[in-house]
Design a protein around this motif. Structure first.
Motif, mmCIF file in Angstrom:
data_model
loop_
_atom_site.group_PDB
_atom_site.id
_atom_site.type_symbol
_atom_site.label_atom_id
_atom_site.label_comp_id
_atom_site.label_asym_id
_atom_site.label_seq_id
_atom_site.Cartn_x
_atom_site.Cartn_y
_atom_site.Cartn_z
ATOM 1 N N ASP A 132 0.865 -1.096 0.124
ATOM 2 C CA ASP A 132 -0.047 0.011 0.202
ATOM 3 C C ASP A 132 0.969 1.230 0.012
ATOM 4 O O ASP A 132 1.195 1.697 1.036
ATOM 5 C CB ASP A 132 -0.730 0.039 1.313
ATOM 6 C CG ASP A 132 -2.016 0.861 1.133
ATOM 7 O OD1 ASP A 132 -2.148 1.415 0.060
ATOM 8 O OD2 ASP A 132 -2.779 0.933 2.095
ATOM 9 N N VAL A 152 -2.793 0.232 -10.813
ATOM 10 C CA VAL A 152 -2.956 -0.866 -9.756
ATOM 11 C C VAL A 152 -3.416 -2.522 -10.458
ATOM 12 O O VAL A 152 -4.523 -2.162 -11.299
ATOM 13 C CB VAL A 152 -3.909 -0.510 -8.946
ATOM 14 C CG1 VAL A 152 -4.237 -1.716 -7.690
ATOM 15 C CG2 VAL A 152 -3.353 0.687 -7.956
ATOM 16 N N TYR A 159 -5.479 -1.910 -0.685
ATOM 17 C CA TYR A 159 -5.045 -0.732 -1.151
ATOM 18 C C TYR A 159 -5.950 0.452 -0.490
ATOM 19 O O TYR A 159 -7.225 0.639 -1.089
ATOM 20 C CB TYR A 159 -4.789 -0.710 -2.696
ATOM 21 C CG TYR A 159 -3.886 -1.339 -3.156
ATOM 22 C CD1 TYR A 159 -2.465 -1.455 -2.828
ATOM 23 C CD2 TYR A 159 -4.184 -2.509 -3.967
ATOM 24 C CE1 TYR A 159 -1.555 -2.227 -3.506
ATOM 25 C CE2 TYR A 159 -3.339 -3.218 -4.508
ATOM 26 C CZ TYR A 159 -1.889 -3.317 -4.171
ATOM 27 O OH TYR A 159 -1.179 -4.235 -4.630
ATOM 28 N N GLY A 162 -2.674 4.480 -1.699
ATOM 29 C CA GLY A 162 -1.435 4.579 -2.362
ATOM 30 C C GLY A 162 -1.739 5.615 -3.780
ATOM 31 O O GLY A 162 -2.685 5.863 -4.222
ATOM 32 N N TRP A 212 -6.051 4.016 -8.214
ATOM 33 C CA TRP A 212 -5.170 4.381 -7.173
ATOM 34 C C TRP A 212 -6.127 5.193 -5.995
ATOM 35 O O TRP A 212 -6.500 6.409 -6.465
ATOM 36 C CB TRP A 212 -4.056 5.399 -7.947
ATOM 37 C CG TRP A 212 -2.902 4.733 -8.489
ATOM 38 C CD1 TRP A 212 -2.987 4.628 -9.822
ATOM 39 C CD2 TRP A 212 -1.808 4.056 -7.868
ATOM 40 N NE1 TRP A 212 -1.876 4.069 -10.111
ATOM 41 C CE2 TRP A 212 -1.315 3.327 -9.068
ATOM 42 C CE3 TRP A 212 -1.606 3.624 -6.697
ATOM 43 C CZ2 TRP A 212 -0.237 2.532 -8.823
ATOM 44 C CZ3 TRP A 212 -0.343 2.665 -6.669
ATOM 45 C CH2 TRP A 212 0.256 2.181 -7.629
#
Length: 361
Positions: A132, A152, A159, A162, A212
């Motif tokens: 992360d 990603v 996550y 990030g 993200w």
């Protein structure tokens, strides 16, 4: 609307600001919402000054797979560490996995920016499978990042914060213990001895990113940070605090004789120009134990940039002026463009369609 043309410019008290045309196309087969806008590659309008960045160094090429699959990050970091001001690093165009973040190590200079780009017009695409964190940590000044994509690989609740391209200094984080020791207290950010190692004069140009939670392009605790011609989508997912596709927040304005972007005769502490953001929302965990609850998530946000902020270090009154121009932002959960707790800024000739898609807007 296929082929409709919107002239990128207008006239106000500053005179004629006519830029280049922007083509807007509705593609029914695009995003999950059924609406997706597309635009041509970034072409700076003639009323916007992006200060020149002379290059006098060497050009190097790196293949992320040179040391085998699984070693892409180490290979790229080694190449980034070997650069000098004015150098250009060309990444072989292609698609790769990235198992941890990479970062800039060597500062450029005002006379000689460091450029990271690709070997051909095709991008270098990275599918991130690390922790992360961010994919590309841009913590050194005077950089141009061009034609890269950070995505990603498997979005999900693992996550929560990030970012794809993270431009900034945060002395409260644990990115780099040596960097923290060098930077010291936040109030000394403008110290001449520390400026060569802080995040300023960085542009992310014609890049892409998706999924993200903290935003595909995130600039924070820095100055002279910019995103030009980027395409970013499906960001903000699983972020508990309002992730957006592009975030420029908590900027620190330093005395600057070499601004990156100048508009209306003023240096901009941050700029987002010619970008396209869409389908950015949050999915947060609820008391019912269910994900996929849509909440906030903006297309573009400028946050906490005002003269009441403790992060302003030079002068009195507002000298944190940002530019948001010629962007397209559509079908986001929150606002298309959000200036939050900001005093100074230019919002010019943007197109915002079908935003506020969350249930409470």
């Amino acid at each position: 609307l296929d082929g409709a043309s919107i002239v990128a410019g207008f006239t106000n008290s500053h005179g004629s600001l006519i830029g280049t045309p922007v083509t807007v196309t509705v593609n029914p087969a695009g995003s999950g919402s059924g609406t997706r806008l597309s635009r041509t590659a970034f072409n700076p309008p003639n009323w916007l000054t992006i200060v020149g960045k002379p290059q006098t160094g060497n050009t190097y090429t790196v293949n992320p797979l040179a040391n085998g699959a699984g070693n892409e990050a180490a290979t790229l970091d080694a190449a980034l560490q070997a650069l000098s001001p004015g150098d250009t690093l060309k990444i072989v165009s292609g698609t790769y996995n990235l198992t941890r973040r990479i970062q800039t190590w060597v500062p450029g200079t005002a006379a000689n920016y460091i450029t990271v780009t690709t070997t051909t017009a095709a991008p270098a695409i990275f599918n991130y499978t690390g922790g992360d964190s961010c994919a590309f940590f841009l913590l050194r000044p005077y950089y141009q990042i061009h034609n890269l994509e950070m995505h990603v690989a498997t979005p999900g609740p693992q996550y929560t914060w990030g970012s794809g391209f993270y431009m900034g200094d945060d002395p409260n984080n644990d990115w780099d213990a040596n960097y923290q020791a060098l930077m010291g207290a936040e109030s000394t950010w403008n110290d001449a001895a520390k400026l060569p190692y802080s995040a300023h004069h960085i542009q992310v140009l014609n890049c892409k990113g998706s999924y993200w939670p903290g935003g595909a392009v995130h600039g924070t605790y820095g100055d002279q940070l910019a995103a030009f011609g980027c395409e970013l989508w499906n960001c903000g997912y699983y972020h508990p605090g309002g992730g957006s596709a592009i975030s420029m927040d908590l900027m620190k304005q330093k005395t600057d004789a070499d601004p990156l972007v100048v508009f209306d005769g003023k240096p901009m502490c941050s700029a987002v120009v010619g970008c396209h953001t869409y389908d950015n929302r949050e999915k947060i965990f609820t008391a019912m134990g269910a994900w996929d609850i849509m909440t906030d998530g903006n297309g573009i946000i400028f946050g906490d940039q005002n003269d009441r902020s403790p992060y302003i270090l030079n002068g009195t009154g507002n000298n944190k002026v940002s530019l948001c121009a010629n962007n397209i932002t559509t079908n986001n959960g929150g606002r298309g463009i959000n200036f939050f707790n900001c005093v100074g800024g230019y919002v010019l000739n943007n197109t915002a369609i079908r935003n506020g898609q969350t249930w409470h807007y």
